[in-house]
Design a protein around this motif. Structure first.
Motif, PDB file in Angstrom:
ATOM      1  N   LEU A  93       0.810  -1.213   0.000  1.00 26.61           N
ATOM      2  CA  LEU A  93       0.000   0.000   0.000  1.00 26.61           C
ATOM      3  C   LEU A  93       0.847   1.267   0.000  1.00 26.61           C
ATOM      4  N   SER A  94       2.178   1.130  -0.059  1.00 21.93           N
ATOM      5  CA  SER A  94       3.077   2.296  -0.069  1.00 21.93           C
ATOM      6  C   SER A  94       3.877   2.291  -1.368  1.00 21.93           C
ATOM      7  N   PRO A  95       3.272   2.639  -2.492  1.00 17.64           N
ATOM      8  CA  PRO A  95       3.954   2.524  -3.784  1.00 17.64           C
ATOM      9  C   PRO A  95       5.108   3.495  -3.970  1.00 17.64           C
ATOM     10  N   THR A  96       5.173   4.571  -3.141  1.00 18.21           N
ATOM     11  CA  THR A  96       6.250   5.550  -3.319  1.00 18.21           C
ATOM     12  C   THR A  96       7.453   5.252  -2.444  1.00 18.21           C
ATOM     13  N   ASP A  97       7.224   4.811  -1.203  1.00 15.62           N
ATOM     14  CA  ASP A  97       8.346   4.544  -0.288  1.00 15.62           C
ATOM     15  C   ASP A  97       7.982   3.387   0.649  1.00 15.62           C
ATOM     16  N   PRO A  98       8.178   2.127   0.224  1.00  9.92           N
ATOM     17  CA  PRO A  98       7.826   0.972   1.053  1.00  9.92           C
ATOM     18  C   PRO A  98       8.970   0.483   1.945  1.00  9.92           C
TER      19      PRO A  98
END
Length: 385
Positions: A93-98
């Motif tokens: 659910l964190s496509p920018t900074d997982p």
């Protein structure tokens, strides 16, 4: 009414009593990893729900790491599985900074795989749930392949190190099993030797004494000796016969002590008291943690230490202290030195000491013996692994 077999116990401790060196190292690594996850999460801005989920996972990780030593299966596996699946879903659910949730999920994967007692089926189910959760969440969030590759690298690295840790743990378990079997064999041989020594020396001597006292009583009666003399001879005969029975009981106890360190010490103390010794016992910590082979070694060393005390310092009381820690047990047997004993400084050992050291070393233990502050002290620390 207090039974002779009752052993005074100190209540098992909680968090502080389990703070041995191994656990402190593990806690330090947990703290370092959790701090690293917090730092990763603070690099970039995240939605409130993402921060709340990561904080909940870190809280679960922290609590489980602290109380891990008192958790019964399968609760540790449940906690690490939640870390794995929760971190995977949060990373999807964190496509920018997982980075932070992926690290948390990778840590859960490592902790789950590296635990030797975790069933392979459990690991497979948790890993499948984690992969499925990440794929679904990642697709719903519209993430790109770059994020998926970075998460895959984290998971692969954690899984590889976890697998190596699991193999190392299995190797240690195999070595420990072999050491326990060697220790059990050595204990049985030593018990038989000590039983033979007691039987040959003490039982035969007492048996001969009973026969001599019977003859003395018959001669005294035949020659019209004073009734007080005859009564004393009969009393001595009864004492010798009772001592012979107690010696036979001690030999039987040596040949097969009951399983469990508490029961074994109770049997040993009963036999020692039957021989006229004054013995106090103090069992500290959680004796149920002590493996059976290690407990047998401790029991065997206790018997030998009491035998030496009775031989070299007759009439003096003995104190037995057993402290059962999380991964090692400490035995301490102390008795005051006899008035005639003046050991030279630096002397540590006595009759049977080489054999006692060998028995301790078989299971990785270390035994020391020698005078200190007017007492002869035998100490042995035996690790469980």
């Amino acid at each position: 009414m207090r039974n002779d077999n009752d052993i005074p116990r100190r209540p098992a401790g909680g968090f502080r009593d389990g703070l041995d060196k191994a656990r402190l190292r593990r806690l330090a690594l947990h703290v370092l990893a959790i701090a690293f996850a917090v730092v990763l999460h603070t690099f970039t801005a995240h939605p409130p729900w993402n921060t709340a989920l990561v904080c909940a996972l870190l809280a679960l990780w922290t609590v489980t790491a602290i109380v891990r030593h008192v958790l019964a299966p399968p609760w540790p596996d449940v906690a690490w599985s939640v870390l794995l699946v929760g971190g995977a879903v949060c990373a999807g659910l964190s496509p920018t900074d997982p980075s932070a949730p992926a690290f948390v999920g990778a840590a859960g994967l490592f902790l789950l795989i590296s635990a030797v007692e975790t069933p392979a089926l459990w690991i497979s189910v948790a890993l499948t749930a984690g992969v499925a959760g990440f794929v679904v969440a990642h697709d719903a969030a519209g993430g790109g392949p770059r994020v998926a590759v970075s998460v895959l690298i984290s998971a692969t690295t954690a899984g590889g190190f976890g697998f190596l840790g699991r193999l190392s743990g299995l190797d240690r378990r195999t070595e420990r099993g072999a050491a326990e079997r060697r220790a059990e064999h050595a204990v049985q041989e030593e018990r038989a030797r000590i039983a033979r020594d007691i039987h040959d020396v003490l039982a035969h001597s007492l048996g001969g004494l009973v026969i001599q006292l019977d003859a003395l009583e018959a001669v005294s009666v035949a020659r019209g000796a004073d009734e007080d003399v005859v009564a004393r001879v009969r009393g001595a005969r009864v004492m010798a016969a009772d001592g012979l029975v107690a010696a036979k009981h001690a030999v039987d106890a040596l040949r097969r002590l009951p399983a469990g360190i508490d029961a074994a010490l109770g049997e040993i103390v009963t036999g020692a008291r039957a021989l006229g010794m004054t013995v106090d016992v103090d069992v500290r910590g959680e004796s149920a943690r002590v493996p059976v082979p290690v407990g047998e070694v401790i029991a065997s060393l206790t018997v030998e230490a009491l035998t030496n005390a009775r031989k070299h310092a007759p009439g003096t009381p003995a104190t037995i202290t057993v402290a059962a820690g999380r991964d090692a047990v400490l035995l301490r047997v102390a008795n005051p030195l006899a008035p005639t004993e003046r050991p030279e400084p630096g002397i540590s050992g006595g009759h049977g000491m080489p054999g006692m050291r060998e028995r301790a070393e078989i299971v990785g233990g270390r035994l020391t013996a020698g005078p200190a502050e007017g007492e002869w002290i035998v100490e042995c620390r035996v690790p469980y692994e």
